[in-house]
Design a protein around this motif. Structure first.
Motif, PDB file in Angstrom:
ATOM      1  N   GLY A   1      -5.527   9.417 -19.616  1.00 41.41           N
ATOM      2  CA  GLY A   1      -6.984   9.828 -20.441  1.00 41.41           C
ATOM      3  C   GLY A   1      -7.184  11.384 -19.991  1.00 41.41           C
ATOM      4  O   GLY A   1      -6.521  12.150 -19.833  1.00 41.41           O
ATOM      5  N   ASP A   2      -8.489  11.363 -19.837  1.00 38.46           N
ATOM      6  CA  ASP A   2      -9.404  12.541 -19.409  1.00 38.46           C
ATOM      7  C   ASP A   2      -9.703  12.485 -17.729  1.00 38.46           C
ATOM      8  O   ASP A   2     -10.441  13.237 -17.432  1.00 38.46           O
ATOM      9  N   GLY A   3      -9.375  11.338 -17.238  1.00 41.67           N
ATOM     10  CA  GLY A   3      -9.679  11.492 -15.789  1.00 41.67           C
ATOM     11  C   GLY A   3     -10.971  11.211 -15.283  1.00 41.67           C
ATOM     12  O   GLY A   3     -11.102  11.153 -13.968  1.00 41.67           O
ATOM     13  N   MET A   4     -11.771  10.502 -16.305  1.00 39.74           N
ATOM     14  CA  MET A   4     -13.089  10.620 -16.065  1.00 39.74           C
ATOM     15  C   MET A   4     -13.414   8.851 -15.798  1.00 39.74           C
ATOM     16  O   MET A   4     -14.676   8.505 -15.582  1.00 39.74           O
ATOM     17  N   ASN A   5     -12.474   8.133 -15.697  1.00 38.19           N
ATOM     18  CA  ASN A   5     -12.780   6.949 -15.190  1.00 38.19           C
ATOM     19  C   ASN A   5     -13.330   6.420 -13.664  1.00 38.19           C
ATOM     20  O   ASN A   5     -12.632   7.305 -12.959  1.00 38.19           O
ATOM     21  N   VAL A   6     -14.519   5.900 -13.457  1.00 35.47           N
ATOM     22  CA  VAL A   6     -15.246   5.925 -12.251  1.00 35.47           C
ATOM     23  C   VAL A   6     -14.580   4.621 -11.546  1.00 35.47           C
ATOM     24  O   VAL A   6     -14.802   3.340 -12.106  1.00 35.47           O
ATOM     25  N   ARG A   7     -14.479   4.719 -10.158  1.00 39.68           N
ATOM     26  CA  ARG A   7     -14.229   3.645  -9.284  1.00 39.68           C
ATOM     27  C   ARG A   7     -15.106   3.932  -8.158  1.00 39.68           C
ATOM     28  O   ARG A   7     -15.539   4.852  -7.695  1.00 39.68           O
ATOM     29  N   ASP A   8     -15.460   2.589  -7.408  1.00 42.77           N
ATOM     30  CA  ASP A   8     -16.179   2.607  -6.206  1.00 42.77           C
ATOM     31  C   ASP A   8     -15.222   2.402  -5.318  1.00 42.77           C
ATOM     32  O   ASP A   8     -14.387   1.571  -4.993  1.00 42.77           O
ATOM     33  N   TRP A   9     -15.238   3.216  -4.089  1.00 45.92           N
ATOM     34  CA  TRP A   9     -14.042   3.488  -3.230  1.00 45.92           C
ATOM     35  C   TRP A   9     -14.408   2.886  -2.036  1.00 45.92           C
ATOM     36  O   TRP A   9     -15.463   3.280  -1.625  1.00 45.92           O
ATOM     37  N   LEU A  10     -13.570   2.219  -1.460  1.00 48.59           N
ATOM     38  CA  LEU A  10     -14.088   1.075  -0.022  1.00 48.59           C
ATOM     39  C   LEU A  10     -12.804   1.427   0.905  1.00 48.59           C
ATOM     40  O   LEU A  10     -11.547   1.187   0.452  1.00 48.59           O
ATOM     41  N   HIS A  11     -13.149   2.090   2.143  1.00 49.74           N
ATOM     42  CA  HIS A  11     -11.972   1.981   3.081  1.00 49.74           C
ATOM     43  C   HIS A  11     -11.434   0.739   3.423  1.00 49.74           C
ATOM     44  O   HIS A  11     -12.511  -0.165   3.806  1.00 49.74           O
ATOM     45  N   VAL A  12     -10.168   0.524   3.707  1.00 49.67           N
ATOM     46  CA  VAL A  12      -9.785  -0.827   3.842  1.00 49.67           C
ATOM     47  C   VAL A  12     -10.492  -1.266   5.246  1.00 49.67           C
ATOM     48  O   VAL A  12     -10.464  -2.658   5.454  1.00 49.67           O
ATOM     49  N   ASP A  13     -10.676  -0.614   6.352  1.00 51.05           N
ATOM     50  CA  ASP A  13     -11.046  -1.307   7.504  1.00 51.05           C
ATOM     51  C   ASP A  13     -12.587  -1.642   7.253  1.00 51.05           C
ATOM     52  O   ASP A  13     -12.969  -2.622   7.659  1.00 51.05           O
TER      53      ASP A  13
ATOM     54  N   PRO B   1     -20.538  -0.482   4.862  1.00 50.60           N
ATOM     55  CA  PRO B   1     -19.667   0.468   5.120  1.00 50.60           C
ATOM     56  C   PRO B   1     -19.868   1.489   6.182  1.00 50.60           C
ATOM     57  O   PRO B   1     -20.872   1.985   6.100  1.00 50.60           O
ATOM     58  N   ARG B   2     -19.016   1.679   7.323  1.00 57.46           N
ATOM     59  CA  ARG B   2     -19.095   2.860   8.344  1.00 57.46           C
ATOM     60  C   ARG B   2     -18.592   4.236   7.485  1.00 57.46           C
ATOM     61  O   ARG B   2     -18.942   5.203   8.379  1.00 57.46           O
ATOM     62  N   ARG B   3     -18.143   4.334   6.627  1.00 60.00           N
ATOM     63  CA  ARG B   3     -17.278   5.461   6.288  1.00 60.00           C
ATOM     64  C   ARG B   3     -17.769   5.908   4.683  1.00 60.00           C
ATOM     65  O   ARG B   3     -17.771   5.159   4.011  1.00 60.00           O
ATOM     66  N   ASP B   4     -18.052   7.303   4.546  1.00 59.77           N
ATOM     67  CA  ASP B   4     -18.281   7.560   3.106  1.00 59.77           C
ATOM     68  C   ASP B   4     -16.821   7.984   2.857  1.00 59.77           C
ATOM     69  O   ASP B   4     -15.942   7.908   3.886  1.00 59.77           O
ATOM     70  N   PHE B   5     -16.637   8.522   1.421  1.00 58.37           N
ATOM     71  CA  PHE B   5     -15.231   8.862   1.080  1.00 58.37           C
ATOM     72  C   PHE B   5     -14.655   9.969   1.941  1.00 58.37           C
ATOM     73  O   PHE B   5     -13.643   9.888   2.113  1.00 58.37           O
ATOM     74  N   ALA B   6     -15.398  11.063   2.144  1.00 59.16           N
ATOM     75  CA  ALA B   6     -15.146  12.135   2.652  1.00 59.16           C
ATOM     76  C   ALA B   6     -14.258  11.868   4.062  1.00 59.16           C
ATOM     77  O   ALA B   6     -13.234  12.434   4.388  1.00 59.16           O
ATOM     78  N   ALA B   7     -15.142  11.032   4.927  1.00 65.71           N
ATOM     79  CA  ALA B   7     -14.615  10.549   6.234  1.00 65.71           C
ATOM     80  C   ALA B   7     -13.323   9.626   6.223  1.00 65.71           C
ATOM     81  O   ALA B   7     -12.497   9.962   6.829  1.00 65.71           O
ATOM     82  N   GLY B   8     -13.530   8.766   5.360  1.00 66.28           N
ATOM     83  CA  GLY B   8     -12.590   7.629   4.978  1.00 66.28           C
ATOM     84  C   GLY B   8     -10.921   8.397   4.556  1.00 66.28           C
ATOM     85  O   GLY B   8      -9.952   7.981   5.016  1.00 66.28           O
ATOM     86  N   PHE B   9     -11.203   9.347   3.543  1.00 66.06           N
ATOM     87  CA  PHE B   9     -10.116  10.043   3.011  1.00 66.06           C
ATOM     88  C   PHE B   9      -9.649  10.988   4.128  1.00 66.06           C
ATOM     89  O   PHE B   9      -8.278  10.941   4.298  1.00 66.06           O
ATOM     90  N   ALA B  10     -10.259  11.534   5.008  1.00 62.87           N
ATOM     91  CA  ALA B  10      -9.723  12.437   6.009  1.00 62.87           C
ATOM     92  C   ALA B  10      -8.781  11.630   7.063  1.00 62.87           C
ATOM     93  O   ALA B  10      -7.750  12.002   7.330  1.00 62.87           O
ATOM     94  N   GLU B  11      -9.310  10.185   7.282  1.00 62.58           N
ATOM     95  CA  GLU B  11      -8.345   9.529   8.174  1.00 62.58           C
ATOM     96  C   GLU B  11      -7.146   9.010   7.488  1.00 62.58           C
ATOM     97  O   GLU B  11      -5.959   9.046   8.035  1.00 62.58           O
ATOM     98  N   THR B  12      -7.309   8.764   6.065  1.00 66.53           N
ATOM     99  CA  THR B  12      -6.039   8.165   5.183  1.00 66.53           C
ATOM    100  C   THR B  12      -5.118   9.303   5.352  1.00 66.53           C
ATOM    101  O   THR B  12      -3.988   9.214   5.326  1.00 66.53           O
ATOM    102  N   LEU B  13      -5.585  10.632   4.806  1.00 68.23           N
ATOM    103  CA  LEU B  13      -4.482  11.762   4.764  1.00 68.23           C
ATOM    104  C   LEU B  13      -3.737  11.806   6.092  1.00 68.23           C
ATOM    105  O   LEU B  13      -2.745  12.117   6.276  1.00 68.23           O
ATOM    106  N   ALA B  14      -4.709  11.788   7.294  1.00 71.25           N
ATOM    107  CA  ALA B  14      -3.903  12.025   8.509  1.00 71.25           C
ATOM    108  C   ALA B  14      -3.024  10.984   8.827  1.00 71.25           C
ATOM    109  O   ALA B  14      -1.767  11.384   9.444  1.00 71.25           O
ATOM    110  N   TRP B  15      -3.179   9.925   8.536  1.00 71.22           N
ATOM    111  CA  TRP B  15      -2.296   8.833   8.763  1.00 71.22           C
ATOM    112  C   TRP B  15      -0.825   9.048   7.882  1.00 71.22           C
ATOM    113  O   TRP B  15       0.025   8.802   8.481  1.00 71.22           O
ATOM    114  N   TYR B  16      -1.319   9.273   6.629  1.00 68.93           N
ATOM    115  CA  TYR B  16       0.261   9.459   5.802  1.00 68.93           C
ATOM    116  C   TYR B  16       0.967  10.761   6.290  1.00 68.93           C
ATOM    117  O   TYR B  16       2.297  10.619   6.254  1.00 68.93           O
ATOM    118  N   LEU B  17       0.348  11.773   6.706  1.00 68.54           N
ATOM    119  CA  LEU B  17       0.995  12.788   7.268  1.00 68.54           C
ATOM    120  C   LEU B  17       1.694  12.366   8.558  1.00 68.54           C
ATOM    121  O   LEU B  17       2.844  13.075   8.729  1.00 68.54           O
TER     122      LEU B  17
END
Length: 354
Positions: free
Chosen positions: A214-226, A323-339
């Motif tokens: 669609g327009d990409g504007m669907n909203v979700r609440d993001w939660l780091h799995v830890d 939650p201990r992480r905001d999205f910026a911190a949680g995603f940085a960890e996630t990106l590093a893990w996949y790389l």
């Protein structure tokens, strides 16, 4: 030493919970029951001590009874589920079989061993569910609370709603000690690459289009799995029997904002680490192009819910969850893990293409 059974413990959230529980409870015996369907991966549990994997179906009531009895299980944490909405639209029957019938099979086994055999031992059956059972929110609607009316809009969310109702019924009818948690969108290590963040991240690395519904504007609440795992642990330890707890990350973002964050972070990573260009030569960033050039808008998903948001005040006030992480911190960890773990996801992609 206690013994805990974790269903679906070789899947994404289950794997992370197994690892969380092992760190927090190093002396417990952990049994994982997983059918190892496409999203279950025995390799996810490599390197863990005192973790026994039983390959089997939660629908096999007698198998579950034997596990509960033979290993003196006092806690069941139920993650096993079919969970991808797109798959539920094209093949809903599997979702009913696993999420509804399978959950009922577990409940029957737990009732038979914990109640009917008269052991009287303390126990806890924790069922992991989703915010999708509540339906869709408008832009100004209050976030989902535990008293929000169920209004599922996909075969997936309908099947999870059905399983929630069964867990509630077994508590109120038979006295089974149960709790339920409904979580928002999880992300982090070991997530099968069909969900938004790993799919788009790996597509960028391989130079494959990024299909935006669609327009990409669907909203979700993001939660780091830890953060989700520590919330579940709090519910198991101190949650009130028969109660429901919503676990959220407090990070409402549009899909397009998440996709842009993925593209921006990858572009920066290729600048900061030039060797990535040799590892992933098909990536636009390896050739001086923005990852965002792969964005492609496609027809919206059928019945696509517009917005999810979690009110986590109950678990926060009662159990001290935050939650201990905001999205910026949680995603940085996630990106590093996949790389850093290309062998893990490359093996999954190779298997899926066979």
């Amino acid at each position: 030493m206690a013994s805990i059974l974790i269903t679906g413990g070789a899947g994404f959230i289950g794997t992370n919970f197994v690892r969380h529980w092992r760190r927090a409870h190093p002396n417990d015996e952990i049994l994982v029951l997983d059918a190892l369907t496409y999203a279950g991966n025995a390799a996810n549990l490599d390197g863990l001590d005192q973790v026994r994997l039983v390959v089997g179906d939660i629908g096999d009531t007698e198998l579950v009874r034997q596990i509960l009895r033979n290993h003196d299980i006092s806690t069941v944490v139920h993650f096993a589920a079919e969970s991808h909405v797109d798959r539920s639209i094209s093949g809903p029957a599997a979702f009913i079989e696993t999420n509804v019938v399978g959950t009922h099979s577990l409940l029957m086994a737990a009732k038979a061993e914990w109640l009917d055999r008269g052991s009287g031992r303390p126990h806890r059956f924790h069922h992991v569910s989703t915010d999708e059972v509540y339906g869709s929110l408008g832009p100004d609607d209050p976030a989902f609370s535990e008293t929000t009316t169920y209004s599922p809009n996909s075969p997936y969310s309908a099947s999870k709603a059905g399983s929630d109702h069964l867990v509630r019924a077994y508590h109120h009818t038979y006295g089974l000690d149960t709790t339920i948690s409904n979580c928002s969108n999880n992300y982090g290590p070991y997530q099968y690459p069909e969900k938004l963040i790993p799919l788009f991240l790996l597509n960028c690395l391989r130079g494959i289009a990024l299909p935006i519904y669609g327009d990409g504007m669907n909203v979700r609440d993001w939660l780091h799995v830890d953060d989700h795992c520590q919330g579940i642990e709090k519910v198991i330890a101190n949650g009130r029997s028969g109660e429901v707890y919503n676990i959220g990350g407090g990070q409402e973002l549009t899909n397009i904002a998440v996709i842009d964050a993925i593209c921006t972070a990858l572009d920066r990573a290729f600048v900061d680490t030039p060797s990535l260009a040799q590892r992933f030569p098909a990536a636009p960033a390896a050739n001086g192009q923005p990852s965002a050039s792969l964005k492609s808008y496609v027809t919206d998903r059928q019945g696509h819910d517009r917005r999810y948001a979690i009110n986590a005040s109950k678990i926060s006030n009662e159990l001290g969850y935050a939650p201990r992480r905001d999205f910026a911190a949680g995603f940085a960890e996630t990106l590093a893990w996949y790389l850093e773990n290309g062998d893990w996801w490359s093996a999954l992609l190779d298997k899926a293409q066979r």
